[in-house]
Design an enzyme around this catalytic site. Structure first.
Site, PDB file in Angstrom:
ATOM      1  N   GLU A   1      38.624 -25.003 -34.924  1.00 49.06           N
ATOM      2  CA  GLU A   1      39.455 -24.160 -35.770  1.00 49.06           C
ATOM      3  C   GLU A   1      40.871 -24.710 -35.760  1.00 49.06           C
ATOM      4  O   GLU A   1      41.420 -25.004 -34.703  1.00 49.06           O
ATOM      5  CB  GLU A   1      39.440 -22.741 -35.188  1.00 49.06           C
ATOM      6  CG  GLU A   1      40.008 -21.691 -36.090  1.00 49.06           C
ATOM      7  CD  GLU A   1      39.929 -20.303 -35.464  1.00 49.06           C
ATOM      8  OE1 GLU A   1      39.379 -19.396 -36.093  1.00 49.06           O
ATOM      9  OE2 GLU A   1      40.414 -20.130 -34.327  1.00 49.06           O
TER      10      GLU A   1
ATOM     11  N   GLU B   1      36.321 -11.615 -29.712  1.00 46.58           N
ATOM     12  CA  GLU B   1      37.197 -12.771 -29.515  1.00 46.58           C
ATOM     13  C   GLU B   1      38.429 -12.385 -28.713  1.00 46.58           C
ATOM     14  O   GLU B   1      39.191 -11.495 -29.094  1.00 46.58           O
ATOM     15  CB  GLU B   1      37.636 -13.355 -30.864  1.00 46.58           C
ATOM     16  CG  GLU B   1      38.489 -14.606 -30.670  1.00 46.58           C
ATOM     17  CD  GLU B   1      38.792 -15.336 -31.969  1.00 46.58           C
ATOM     18  OE1 GLU B   1      38.474 -14.804 -33.043  1.00 46.58           O
ATOM     19  OE2 GLU B   1      39.353 -16.448 -31.899  1.00 46.58           O
TER      20      GLU B   1
END
Lengths: 301, 301, 301, 301
Positions: C245, C151
Site C-alpha cells: 500500500e 486494521e
C-alpha cells in the site's frame, strides 16, 4: 524496473565454480550472464587460470571482468623475508598483466598482505614493505590503465588494513593516483565503527564494493543493514561495481576454507543464491537511489 | 563520564508539569535541575506564563531556557483570514519579546502554521502568508539576538513543513540569517526519507533538536534509531541543544491532546521518564561522539 | 526464484487507479496481474464499485481479491449518534455481502470507527458501540465464510485501535472466531513499541498484513525495517496475504487525502512503484523465510 | 533509576587489568565496585590466579563472581591427541573447583575447544571428544552446584560451536542439566542469522550473556543493535548476568592478542570504557524491560 545506471552489478566467480580452468570459467560466465549480472570478478591467479578463454568467453557472454587476488603465506609482500616479497611482487605483476590482457580495469582484493590469520600485530617494516612494492606494481598498472584496489578486511584475515582509514593511509603512502579503496560490507560489519562514515570518508577514492552478508550466506538473512550502506554509496555518488560475494563449503577451495574459516554450508546451490542476490541488490540499490530525493510538499495554486 | 561539551541537554517543561504558572514553573525547573538537565524548553505563550518567575527561577536553578510555540486555528499565520494572521503575528512578537526578557536565544516550534491536523494541502498563498509574517518577526527577533526555529512536523500536525527540505526552502524565502531548522526525531521517523540525510542537508542551518521516541514514550522503547541520528549530528558538528520531549495523557493540556492525538498513558511519572531520558541521551551522545574517531591499526616498531 | 509458497502478495487497488468503476477496476486488475501480483485489495464500498465486473475481471486475470473499508464520519459505528451507527452497520453488511459475492474471504480496514483524526480520546461507550455492531456483522460474515480484519491504525487515523494489543482486546470482546488482526507496517512504525513483539503477540490471530513505507512511498526509501517484521512473520508461520500500500497525491480521492493527510507526490507513476514493491517484497520475504534456518556446522567424518 | 532487578550487570576482569595476581585482582574488583558493577568475570585459569584473594576481595567489595576459561592449543579437549585432552580436562576440573571455592556458580567461555583460529573444519571425533570430557566435568560441577556455560564464538575463534544451534546440539549430546548456553553479542553479529531468533531458541537454556560491540570497543560506537538483543532477552525472561567485555591492545595478554587478533587500541583507559558501558547497559536494559509493556488506549468513562 531497469537496473540502475552507472553501476555494474557483479558476482565473484567462486560463487559459481570452484576453480578457473576453461570449463569452469565458461560455466561461471554463462550462468552469471543468464541470471543477469553485468560483471564477473575472476580469480586472476588461480593456478588453472586460462587468460585467453576468460577474455573470449566474457566477450561471448557480454560480461565485464574484474580481477581479484589474495596473497598467501608464500607471497606476502609485507613479509620480512625478501624471497617471499619477490614472489609476491611477481604474483601481483602477473595479475596486472593478465587484467590488462582480459580487459579488466582493476586488480583488487588482499594484495598488500597475506589473506589469513596473523599471530602478531604488523610492524612498521611490514607496512613499508607493502607500500614499496605496491608503488612499483601501481606504476606498471598505470601504464596499462589498470587500477589497484586495496580491500579492507577484518582483523582475522589480515593485520595490515582493517578499516577504511587504514586503507586511505596506505594509499597516501603509496602516492599513486590509480590505487583505490575496495570496501566490503561483510568486513565493515566487523571492524568499522560506522560503515556509513567509512563510505563517506573514502568518497571518490572508493573504487570497488563487495556486497556480502554478515555470515557470508544469502543476502538479507543476516545482520548487515545493506540499506544504510547503499544509501551512503548513493549519497557519495559511487559509480563503481557492486559485486556480490558469498562462501559456502559446498564450493570452496582448501586455501579459501582455511583462510576464511568456512566451516558451514551456507547453501548447496550457488545459482539460487546468485539469483536471489541480484534481485535483492537491484531492488535495494534502486531504493537507495530513489531515497536521495525527498519529495517536497506540493502546494496547491 | 562527563556530559559531552558544547551541547546542552534539555527537556520540555510539559514533561514535568501541565501549565506554567509560577508554582508549576518552579516545580518543573527544580526537578529538571535536580535530575541534571542543563536546559528547559518553556511554553512561552502558555496563558499563565509568568515571565518574571521563569527568569528568576532559571537563574536560581542554574538552567538555560529555550522557548517554543505551537500556533492554533485562531493564530495561524498561514491563514487566508487577515484577522487570524494578525493574531498570530502578535503571538509570535510576544513570544520573541518574552524570550528576550527571560534570556532565551531561540523561539522554536510550529511557528509558521497551526499545530494540528489540516483537511487540505496548503496553497502557495498560505506559504506566502507565513513567509511574509515570519520575515517581520525574524527582523524584530534579530534586533534582540533571538533566533527563530522552524520545527519540521509530521503531516498530521501541519501541512506546511513536513521535511527538512520544506524548512530549508521556507528559510530561503524568508531570507533572514537568524531563522534556523528545528528537527525532531519523532517527526523525522514519519516523514523523512532518511533522518541522516536530513541532518546532513541542514548542516549548519540546524539550530535545535528534539529527541522523542516513535510513540512519544520512554526513549529506547520504540522504533527510532537514535544512534544513527546522533552519529549524523556528531558528524556535522551540531552544537545546539538536544531536548527531550515525551507526551502522556497523564499530564497534558486539552489543546495538546487534541492537536497531537495523545490518547494513551505512555507513563504516569514524568520524573522517571525524564531521569531515564537524560541517562539514555548522555550515554548515546557520548558514544556518537566517540564513534567519530575510528582507531587505526597500531603498528609495532 | 520462486515466489514463496502459502503467501499471496497483493496490492491495494488505489495504488493503480483513483476509483472503482468498471474501467478503472479493469485497469487495476490488468496491471496488477501483468506485474505479477496474486491478489488485489478492492475498495468494496467505493461509490462506483461494480461487483459483477470485479468478480469477472478477477477471474479473467487470475487474481484473488480482498476487500477493505474505511468508515467515515457519517458511518462511524463507534458514534454516540444512533443514526450514524445504523448507517455504518449497513455499510459493513453491504461490504460483507459484496465480499461474499466476489469471492473474497475477508473484509478488513478501519471497520470499527471513522478513518480520520479524532479530537478526543474514545469513551467506553464508543468502544461498546463498535463491539456490539461488529459482533452482528461478524455473525453474518461467518455464515458466508468471510473474515473481518481489524486494521491497527496510528493515533492520527483512529482513536479506537492503535496497537495490536488494542485489537486483540476488541476481538476478545467481540467473541467471534472469524475476527482477525490486520497489521500494517506503516502504522506499527508510529504507535507500536516493537513491531516484532506485536506480530508475536497476534500469532495465529493475525489474518492480514499491509506493507507500507514510513512515508508511504517507495519501499526501502524510508525508516521501516521491513526485514525485522518479515522475520517475525516467518517465525510465527504467518500464511496470510502480504499487501503493498502506498499513497501519493498523484492518485488519490479527496476523502483519502483528507483522512490520511496526503500532501505530497511520493510518486507520479503508480505502476513503477508497484513493480519495485513486488520485487522488493519477494526478495525480502524469501530472505526472511531462509533466515529461519541457521545452518549448523558441518563436521567432517 | 533503579538497576533492573534479577540481572547482575558485570564486567570481564581483563577490561581493567592484564593479569590476576593479588594486586591486580584487588585493583579490578575495587574499580568495578566503585563504578557500580555487581559482578566480575574472573580469568579462573590465569597463571597467577589467587583463589583466596579473589574470594576475600569479592566479599570486601560486595561483588558476585563468575569464572571464564579459554582453552589453548595445549589443552584443547577436542584434540585427537590424548595427552592434550587430558591436560584440558585437568584445566577444566581445576576451574570448576576454583569456581566452587570462590563462590562462583558458573564456569563459562570456550571450554569445549581451543580459543583461536583453526585451519580445518572439525571432525565428528573432535566433537565426541569434547562431549565426553564435558560430561565428566559437568558431573563434577553439578556435585558442587556449578554450571558450565558453552560460549558461542565466531568461526575465527573456534570450529566447534559458532551458533546457538551448535551449542544446543552439543548440550543435548552432553545430557547434563547444568550445562547452559553462553551467548555473546559480538560473536552473534558475525555468525548468527538473527540474534533475536538465537536468543529465543535458547530460551531458558540461556545462562550467561556477554555484551560487546562489533569492534570490541565502546558500546554504541559500532554496528550491533544491542536494543534488539536486549528486547529478546527481556521477552524470554532472561534472568542471568549481563557481562560487558571489550578488548584493546592497551591492556591485553599475548595469548589473547593472538587468539582474538587484537591489533588496535580501542581505548587507553579501561575505566572510562567501563563507566560508559555500565550507564549504557543500564539505560538500554531498563528500556528493553519497559518496552515489554505496550500501553493500551485509555478509554474515557
Amino acid at each position: 524496473m531497469n537496473q540502475p545506471k552507472n553501476n555494474l552489478i557483479g558476482i565473484h566467480g567462486y560463487n559459481l565454480v570452484g576453480c578457473w580452468d576453461r570449463t569452469h570459467c565458461e560455466k561461471a560466465l554463462k550462468v552469471a550472464s543468464q541470471i543477469g549480472y553485468s560483471l564477473v570478478e575472476v580469480p586472476v591467479i588461480d593456478p588453472l587460470f586460462d587468460t585467453q578463454a576468460t577474455k573470449e568467453l566474457a566477450k561471448k557472454y557480454g560480461l565485464q571482468l574484474s580481477c581479484s587476488v589474495g596473497l598467501s603465506e608464500d607471497t606476502d609482500i609485507s613479509s620480512l623475508d625478501e624471497s617471499v616479497r619477490k614472489q609476491g611482487e611477481q604474483v601481483l605483476m602477473t595479475a596486472v598483466e593478465r587484467a590488462h590482457t582480459i580487459g579488466s580495469s582493476i586488480v583488487c582484493g588482499v594484495i598488500y598482505s597475506k589473506l589469513g590469520k596473523y599471530h602478531r600485530a604488523a610492524t612498521r617494516q611490514n607496512v613499508e614493505n607493502s607500500v614499496e612494492i605496491l608503488r612499483r606494481v601501481a606504476q606498471k598498472a598505470q601504464s596499462w590503465g589498470v587500477q589497484l584496489g586495496l580491500e579492507v578486511c577484518n582483523k582475522y584475515e589480515t593485520n595490515l588494513i582493517n578499516t577504511a582509514g587504514d586503507a586511505l593511509k596506505m594509499i597516501e603512502a603509496i602516492g599513486m593516483p590509480n590505487v583505490v579503496v575496495h570496501l566490503d560490507a561483510y568486513h565493515m560489519n566487523i571492524d568499522e565503527n560506522d560503515p556509513i562514515a567509512a563510505i563517506y570518508s573514502c568518497h571518490n577514492r572508493l573504487g570497488y564494493f563487495h556486497i556480502g552478508e554478515s555470515h557470508r550466506g544469502y543476502l538479507g538473512t543476516g545482520n548487515i543493514s545493506l540499506r544504510n550502506m547503499f544509501r551512503a554509496l548513493a549519497q557519495v555518488g559511487y559509480s563503481g561495481p557492486l559485486v556480490f560475494e558469498s562462501f559456502s563449503n559446498a564450493i570452496v577451495s582448501p586455501f579459501v576454507t582455511e583462510a576464511l574459516a568456512i566451516w558451514r554450508n551456507q547453501w548447496e546451490d550457488g545459482e539460487e543464491v546468485a539469483k536471489h542476490a541480484l534481485a535483492f541488490v537491484q531492488s535495494e540499490w534502486f531504493a537507495a537511489q530513489k531515497s536521495k530525493t525527498t519529495p517536497l510538499l506540493s502546494y496547491r495554486t
